[in-house]
Design a protein around this motif. Structure first.
Motif, PDB file in Angstrom:
ATOM      1  N   ALA A 144      18.564 -17.190  65.958  1.00 28.18           N
ATOM      2  CA  ALA A 144      18.506 -17.572  67.397  1.00 28.18           C
ATOM      3  C   ALA A 144      17.921 -19.092  67.191  1.00 28.18           C
ATOM      4  CB  ALA A 144      17.533 -16.906  68.378  1.00 28.18           C
ATOM      5  N   PRO A 145      18.634 -20.062  68.138  1.00 34.05           N
ATOM      6  CA  PRO A 145      17.997 -21.370  68.014  1.00 34.05           C
ATOM      7  C   PRO A 145      16.625 -21.685  68.438  1.00 34.05           C
ATOM      8  CG  PRO A 145      19.498 -20.719  69.980  1.00 34.05           C
ATOM      9  CD  PRO A 145      19.318 -19.587  69.336  1.00 34.05           C
ATOM     10  N   ALA A 146      16.201 -23.005  68.751  1.00 38.35           N
ATOM     11  CA  ALA A 146      14.652 -23.002  68.915  1.00 38.35           C
ATOM     12  C   ALA A 146      14.301 -22.414  70.497  1.00 38.35           C
ATOM     13  CB  ALA A 146      14.226 -24.509  68.753  1.00 38.35           C
ATOM     14  N   GLN A 147      15.400 -22.751  71.392  1.00 35.72           N
ATOM     15  CA  GLN A 147      15.320 -22.072  72.848  1.00 35.72           C
ATOM     16  C   GLN A 147      16.194 -21.150  72.848  1.00 35.72           C
ATOM     17  OE1 GLN A 147      15.939 -25.489  75.548  1.00 35.72           O
ATOM     18  NE2 GLN A 147      14.019 -26.231  75.043  1.00 35.72           N
ATOM     19  N   MET A 148      15.499 -19.772  72.923  1.00 39.90           N
ATOM     20  CA  MET A 148      16.266 -18.513  72.992  1.00 39.90           C
ATOM     21  C   MET A 148      16.059 -17.350  74.052  1.00 39.90           C
ATOM     22  SD  MET A 148      13.853 -16.789  69.941  1.00 39.90           S
ATOM     23  CE  MET A 148      13.854 -18.278  68.973  1.00 39.90           C
ATOM     24  N   VAL A 149      16.695 -16.638  74.097  1.00 39.18           N
ATOM     25  CA  VAL A 149      16.646 -15.359  75.193  1.00 39.18           C
ATOM     26  C   VAL A 149      16.739 -14.181  74.225  1.00 39.18           C
ATOM     27  CG1 VAL A 149      17.411 -14.351  77.119  1.00 39.18           C
ATOM     28  CG2 VAL A 149      17.597 -16.969  77.048  1.00 39.18           C
ATOM     29  N   PHE A 150      16.120 -13.364  74.514  1.00 38.96           N
ATOM     30  CA  PHE A 150      16.029 -11.908  73.894  1.00 38.96           C
ATOM     31  C   PHE A 150      15.961 -10.840  74.923  1.00 38.96           C
ATOM     32  CE2 PHE A 150      11.776 -13.291  72.503  1.00 38.96           C
ATOM     33  CZ  PHE A 150      11.125 -12.249  72.716  1.00 38.96           C
ATOM     34  N   GLU A 151      16.471  -9.510  74.329  1.00 40.92           N
ATOM     35  CA  GLU A 151      16.321  -8.462  75.051  1.00 40.92           C
ATOM     36  C   GLU A 151      15.058  -7.681  74.854  1.00 40.92           C
ATOM     37  OE1 GLU A 151      19.824  -6.120  75.447  1.00 40.92           O
ATOM     38  OE2 GLU A 151      21.063  -7.658  74.634  1.00 40.92           O
ATOM     39  N   THR A 152      14.350  -7.274  75.563  1.00 43.31           N
ATOM     40  CA  THR A 152      13.286  -6.303  75.266  1.00 43.31           C
ATOM     41  C   THR A 152      13.376  -5.168  76.401  1.00 43.31           C
ATOM     42  OG1 THR A 152      11.584  -7.122  77.201  1.00 43.31           O
ATOM     43  CG2 THR A 152      11.771  -8.369  75.046  1.00 43.31           C
ATOM     44  N   GLY A 153      12.177  -4.041  76.356  1.00 43.97           N
ATOM     45  CA  GLY A 153      12.594  -3.074  77.288  1.00 43.97           C
ATOM     46  C   GLY A 153      12.000  -3.204  78.631  1.00 43.97           C
ATOM     47  N   ALA A 154      11.439  -4.325  78.738  1.00 44.35           N
ATOM     48  CA  ALA A 154      10.841  -4.909  80.197  1.00 44.35           C
ATOM     49  C   ALA A 154      11.993  -5.860  80.503  1.00 44.35           C
ATOM     50  CB  ALA A 154       9.556  -5.597  79.862  1.00 44.35           C
ATOM     51  N   GLY A 155      13.084  -6.257  80.063  1.00 40.30           N
ATOM     52  CA  GLY A 155      13.889  -7.180  80.625  1.00 40.30           C
ATOM     53  C   GLY A 155      14.022  -8.345  79.426  1.00 40.30           C
ATOM     54  N   LEU A 156      14.819  -9.357  79.975  1.00 38.57           N
ATOM     55  CA  LEU A 156      15.240 -10.600  79.282  1.00 38.57           C
ATOM     56  C   LEU A 156      13.824 -11.375  79.158  1.00 38.57           C
ATOM     57  CD1 LEU A 156      18.773 -11.604  80.578  1.00 38.57           C
ATOM     58  CD2 LEU A 156      18.098 -10.454  78.326  1.00 38.57           C
ATOM     59  N   VAL A 157      13.592 -12.061  77.811  1.00 44.77           N
ATOM     60  CA  VAL A 157      12.620 -12.836  77.601  1.00 44.77           C
ATOM     61  C   VAL A 157      13.398 -14.311  76.917  1.00 44.77           C
ATOM     62  CG1 VAL A 157      10.357 -13.193  76.181  1.00 44.77           C
ATOM     63  CG2 VAL A 157      10.879 -10.974  77.341  1.00 44.77           C
ATOM     64  N   ARG A 158      12.611 -15.305  77.692  1.00 42.19           N
ATOM     65  CA  ARG A 158      13.029 -16.660  77.200  1.00 42.19           C
ATOM     66  C   ARG A 158      11.736 -17.189  76.398  1.00 42.19           C
ATOM     67  NH1 ARG A 158      17.564 -18.031  79.898  1.00 42.19           N
ATOM     68  NH2 ARG A 158      17.739 -16.816  81.526  1.00 42.19           N
ATOM     69  N   ALA A 159      12.138 -17.737  75.209  1.00 46.45           N
ATOM     70  CA  ALA A 159      11.212 -18.443  74.201  1.00 46.45           C
ATOM     71  C   ALA A 159      11.647 -19.763  73.791  1.00 46.45           C
ATOM     72  CB  ALA A 159      10.835 -17.574  73.226  1.00 46.45           C
ATOM     73  N   GLU A 160      10.546 -20.506  73.487  1.00 43.94           N
ATOM     74  CA  GLU A 160      10.779 -21.807  72.705  1.00 43.94           C
ATOM     75  C   GLU A 160       9.834 -22.070  71.648  1.00 43.94           C
ATOM     76  OE1 GLU A 160      10.693 -26.878  73.812  1.00 43.94           O
ATOM     77  OE2 GLU A 160      10.240 -25.403  75.102  1.00 43.94           O
ATOM     78  N   VAL A 161      10.521 -22.101  70.557  1.00 40.42           N
ATOM     79  CA  VAL A 161       9.657 -22.590  69.306  1.00 40.42           C
ATOM     80  C   VAL A 161       9.615 -24.023  69.037  1.00 40.42           C
ATOM     81  CG1 VAL A 161       9.610 -22.036  66.780  1.00 40.42           C
ATOM     82  CG2 VAL A 161      10.692 -20.254  68.352  1.00 40.42           C
ATOM     83  N   MET A 162       8.356 -24.301  68.783  1.00 40.04           N
ATOM     84  CA  MET A 162       7.817 -25.597  68.646  1.00 40.04           C
ATOM     85  C   MET A 162       7.024 -25.741  67.498  1.00 40.04           C
ATOM     86  SD  MET A 162       6.805 -26.385  72.555  1.00 40.04           S
ATOM     87  CE  MET A 162       5.816 -24.758  72.777  1.00 40.04           C
ATOM     88  N   GLY A 163       7.673 -25.783  66.105  1.00 39.12           N
ATOM     89  CA  GLY A 163       6.802 -25.670  65.070  1.00 39.12           C
ATOM     90  C   GLY A 163       6.042 -24.361  64.902  1.00 39.12           C
ATOM     91  N   GLU A 164       4.730 -24.320  64.943  1.00 38.44           N
ATOM     92  CA  GLU A 164       3.959 -23.018  64.725  1.00 38.44           C
ATOM     93  C   GLU A 164       3.737 -22.635  66.004  1.00 38.44           C
ATOM     94  OE1 GLU A 164       0.479 -22.969  62.579  1.00 38.44           O
ATOM     95  OE2 GLU A 164       1.389 -23.358  60.376  1.00 38.44           O
TER      96      GLU A 164
END
Length: 277
Positions: free
Chosen positions: A93-113
């Protein structure tokens, strides 16, 4: 041999496996989690996370999250941050991503660590309820931040009766059949200090992301903290929780903190002895 990575999210440690080819059958995942998460006998971790192909067009991948006892959970804040960093480093996935969980869609942003994770919409917020336990009555608040969380305020976090009351609250009929996670929290200045008895681990963990969010939302709803608020985990690392409140309750909840790679490796066949993947 099966490849894996070990990541830590503020003291919560997880085994992550890219199961994009679905080599691990869904029915085998709970037993695999119990085997690999057993400390002293295998890799050891608080949970197992499998990254799998997404079923929704807007998602980059889907996850399945398993506690150390093999039970599957809908959401885990620290696990979600580790999954996001793992997915980015592995090119899933790219640094800004969306993924599926049992609780719904989750958005995340990776900024180094550091990873900032948008939590699923919280629900069922209730404040200052009474709960009868074996030998006493306590006041508690409750909110579901993807998984259920009880929040109990204490004056001294080091003296919180976690070992005594944690299991009683976790298995209380009030929260059956699923049970609940239990958080003891103390406010020191503008920081929240937290200790969590985690469902599925059945013990205190060094950090719990959904628990940190629950603590922030409860104390925010009571006017004791404002967003963003820092939550100090038992492991000593600091999580930052962002949120907004309106007449309908809390919303737009984000969890930010470090998700650290520990190591990666391959499991020998004997480590999977008796398992049919």
């Amino acid at each position: 041999m099966l490849s894996f990575a070990k990541l830590s999210g503020s003291g919560n440690d997880f085994i992550l496996i890219a199961n994009m080819d679905r080599a691990i059958h869904p029915s085998a995942a709970p037993s695999l989690a119990k085997t690999l998460c057993r400390r002293g006998f295998s890799v050891g971790a608080d949970g197992l996370i499998l990254l799998e192909p997404a079923t929704l067009a807007e998602a980059h991948f889907a996850w399945r999250f398993f506690n150390a006892d093999g039970s599957e959970a809908e959401m885990c804040g620290n696990g979600g941050r580790c999954a996001a960093r793992f997915a980015y480093v592995k090119g899933i996935a790219p640094a800004q991503m969306v993924f599926e969980t049992g609780a719904g869609l989750v958005r995340a942003e990776v900024m180094g660590e550091r990873v900032k994770l948008e939590m699923t919409p919280p629900r069922d917020l209730t404040l200052d309820r009474k709960l009868a336990l074996a030998e006493k009555q306590i006041f508690y608040s409750f909110v579901n931040t993807g998984v259920p969380h009880v929040v109990v305020e204490v004056n001294d976090i080091d003296k919180a009766p976690l070992k005594e009351l944690g299991p009683q609250i976790r298995f209380h009929p009030q929260f059956s059949p699923a049970g609940t996670n239990v958080n003891f929290v103390a406010l020191d200045g503008e920081r929240i200090f937290i200790r969590t008895y985690e469902r599925g681990v059945e013990d205190e963990t060094l950090a719990c992301g959904t628990g940190a969010c629950a603590a922030a939302l409860v104390l925010g709803a009571k006017g004791q903290v404002s967003s963003p608020v820092e939550v100090v985990t038992r492991g000593g690392e600091i999580l930052r929780v962002y949120f907004s409140l309106d007449a309908h309750g809390p919303k737009e909840v984000f969890l930010e903190g470090i998700a650290r790679f520990i190591y990666q490796g391959k499991l020998f066949p004997e480590a999977l002895s008796g398992l049919s993947l």
